[in-house]
Design a protein around this motif. Sequence first.
Motif, PDB file in Angstrom:
ATOM      1  N   THR A 414       0.825  -1.209   0.000  1.00 15.30           N
ATOM      2  CA  THR A 414       0.000   0.000   0.000  1.00 15.30           C
ATOM      3  C   THR A 414       0.859   1.258   0.000  1.00 15.30           C
ATOM      4  OG1 THR A 414      -0.124   0.041   2.408  1.00 15.30           O
ATOM      5  CG2 THR A 414      -1.816  -1.210   1.269  1.00 15.30           C
ATOM      6  N   ASP A 415       2.172   1.081  -0.177  1.00 16.81           N
ATOM      7  CA  ASP A 415       3.088   2.221  -0.232  1.00 16.81           C
ATOM      8  C   ASP A 415       3.262   2.719  -1.663  1.00 16.81           C
ATOM      9  OD1 ASP A 415       3.874   2.745   2.417  1.00 16.81           O
ATOM     10  OD2 ASP A 415       5.175   0.972   2.426  1.00 16.81           O
ATOM     11  N   SER A 416       4.078   3.749  -1.800  1.00 15.13           N
ATOM     12  CA  SER A 416       4.360   4.299  -3.128  1.00 15.13           C
ATOM     13  C   SER A 416       5.660   3.775  -3.718  1.00 15.13           C
ATOM     14  CB  SER A 416       4.400   5.825  -3.069  1.00 15.13           C
ATOM     15  OG  SER A 416       3.079   6.323  -3.153  1.00 15.13           O
ATOM     16  N   ASP A 417       6.417   3.029  -2.925  1.00 13.86           N
ATOM     17  CA  ASP A 417       7.658   2.438  -3.411  1.00 13.86           C
ATOM     18  C   ASP A 417       7.546   0.919  -3.343  1.00 13.86           C
ATOM     19  OD1 ASP A 417       9.366   4.718  -3.987  1.00 13.86           O
ATOM     20  OD2 ASP A 417       9.117   5.179  -1.862  1.00 13.86           O
ATOM     21  N   PRO A 418       8.350   0.221  -4.147  1.00 16.26           N
ATOM     22  CA  PRO A 418       8.269  -1.238  -4.113  1.00 16.26           C
ATOM     23  C   PRO A 418       8.788  -1.796  -2.792  1.00 16.26           C
ATOM     24  CG  PRO A 418      10.052  -0.506  -5.557  1.00 16.26           C
ATOM     25  CD  PRO A 418       9.320   0.724  -5.123  1.00 16.26           C
ATOM     26  N   HIS A 419       8.365  -3.016  -2.469  1.00 15.58           N
ATOM     27  CA  HIS A 419       8.941  -3.733  -1.338  1.00 15.58           C
ATOM     28  C   HIS A 419       9.548  -5.033  -1.852  1.00 15.58           C
ATOM     29  CE1 HIS A 419       7.834  -1.273   2.057  1.00 15.58           C
ATOM     30  NE2 HIS A 419       6.596  -1.165   1.609  1.00 15.58           N
TER      31      HIS A 419
END
Length: 664
Positions: A414-419
Amino acid sequence: MTTGLWIILDHGVALLTIATWFAAGVTLALRRTRLALAVLVAAVLVTLVRVVTVAILADRGWWFVQEKVLLGLPMLGAAGAAAVLLAGPQLLAARRGRGDGGSAGGVVSVLTAAYAALAGLVVTFLVGYPLTVSTAFITISLVCAGALLTARVVAPPAENTADAGVAQAPEGRRAISRRRFLGWTGGAVVVTAAGAGTGLSFLPAESVTMGGGPGRSSRAAVSVADLRGSGSPASGGTVRRHVLTAKKATVRLPSGREIDAWTYNGEVPGPEITATEGDLIEVRLRNADIEDGVTLHWHGYDVPCGEDGVPGVTQTAVGPGEDFVYRFRADQVGTYWYHTHHASHVGVHKGLYGTLVVRPRDGQRADEHSAAEQVDLTLPVHTFDGTVVIAGSDGRTEHPAPPGTPVRLRLINTDSDPHRIVLAGNPFRIAAVDGRDLNQPGEVSDVGLHLPAGGRYDLVFVMPDRSVALVVDDDRDGGLRLRPHGDAPEARVEDTSDLPELDLLRYGAPAAVPFDTRNADRHFTMVLDRGVAMVDGQPAYAQTVNGRGHPAIPDQLVANGDIVRFTVVNRSLETHPWHLHGHPVLILSRDGTPSTGSPLWVDTFDVRPGETWEVAFRATNPGIWMNHCHNLPHAHQGMMLRLHYDGVATPFGGSHGGSPDHGH
Ligand code: C2O
Ligand code: CU
């Protein structure tokens, strides 16, 4: 070497060309002839290297080099050649002891080459793709203006100089008037070209692109407000009712840490919405105190357009004290999520998100029987002030899982960067990506998974007789531990940062796809970059698509039933998780290499620097759909446009969805 690295290398060489040409100009002006000759040779060599790096990039795609090939290099080439012809012979002569090596013409021409090199790089950074005639005019006139000004400084009109005596001689007078004449005409040409270029940049741009298909029909418009979801569940289904109230709240995490969040119902993540295939989901959204307004967008769920939750396109934002009811049938099985779509770069970040999981109907019985023996965890991963919070827990969480239990971990970014996700301690399969099942996903272990912003992976395995660890971003202290029994020793997790990344384009087995991807009705190319563009009426260093920022990016027109192909190219140095609303897209290829694994249907795919992705979908969900980067700050900075079905109109033009409806 990846295209992304070549892009960086090319920028580096471009900087070197600027530095060497300037150095050559300055040393020449200072009459340091030996040094000047050496630096001039270096400038020429670096320029030739630049030709090579640009040629290599051109081979990766025209989008990466267009402005360099059509403007930057020709400008530098012409100015550089003139400089060598003017300054070179004099420098060589000086080396042999004849003359002092410099003339005003030589200095001006070498510095002009430096201006051309600089201008080329500036155009790459501020404008990029596509190059316009307007940009070319303005750039060339600026370089010429630089040359004229330099000429004035290096060789000022004679009356201002000490050797004004020369002006008395008729020959000298003729030379001066010739120079004046050249100066004035040069100035006039430069001003005219710059004016023409600037004028051209104000021409109205088209507001719609057709992608090679037919244009607008004259069919009467359907309003998105009428494209609403069904009023009843499928037979055997039930109605799942929820009330979600958006409000500010201080949320206490398990570690005791408190965050000032924007929440649905005071919880982060918001209430879990679950359903069985065929159920009707009905959610009443209320807004208690989020002044900016909120909505609910069902990320990855192909709801009817009127339920899509995009303010300014499918509804107006829900202000404090207002409400809005979303209703749609849960016909799509899998792992999804919901989030506000109003000023989402702030709202989602602060906590306005939750999960949506739909389980299959035929599996329901089995689920009911074995629910106790199944471990099925929904794990949204979100970062609050630098701390990764998984399903509302910061720090490490533990979960019991008796040996032999089927386990499903539903990871949601749900973030704006990959995990980066690693499952350590047991082989597993990736059963589904973005909610859609893969075909024959094989067992893997010792791999890292790259989960794009907005994306979901369902990992499945049977619980072994030892602990299993879920590691996020290679942080072995956090994440999740599944333990077969209470007294089982905790798995020692090795360093996971070296594990290779699994390539989903080669995972699983191929299968037939429901349409012929070679014969698209429309084909749109989106070149992602940074540049100066208008965003919401303000000039900004924006995140751009084809050189423009939202809402000035033309709508993509499609007709119901079209097969649509996207080429998405990343010219920038940042990753862009590309996301289309309302339709899953089928991945065709990355950097020209076709996808050879299971058909991969996704709603978000990470386009990393230098990458080119080809995807396709069938347009079967009429509406006006956002098509944007799911790095939400990027979307806010302009990287957002609309896929517009022919014959659909919106009455909600305004707020964040952007400008009033285009094309009228
Ligand atoms: Cu999850 Cu338009 O976004
Ligand atoms: Cu982006």
